[in-house]
Write a protein that holds these residues in place. Sequence first.
Motif: not given
Length: 92
Positions: A63-82
């Motif tokens: 529903p509109a007005g719902t608060h949503i929080a997302a946590i991004f647990p890492d960065g791109p450095h380990r995934y540049l080759d994939t």
Amino acid sequence: MRGLGSSIHPGNVAYDAFTEVHWVARAEAVWTCRALARSHYASGGWSVGAVALVTGWAARTWPAGTHIAAIFPDGPHRYLDTIYNDAWSFSC
């Protein structure tokens, strides 16, 4: 998905607090990682793609007005080759 897979159950998670679980396929996580980096300059690995995909779904579904929080647990450095490598990524 690499890393924290479905067979690993950490002891510091209150599983009974969850009302939903979403399964994200490898190709969906990769596509979302690349789209997020391209459109919002935010990047990370498999789990970031999965979190972003489900967060987008929640924002469109709940529903509109719902608060949503997302946590991004890492960065791109380990995934540049994939994930961020076209030759690897398009073979998913």
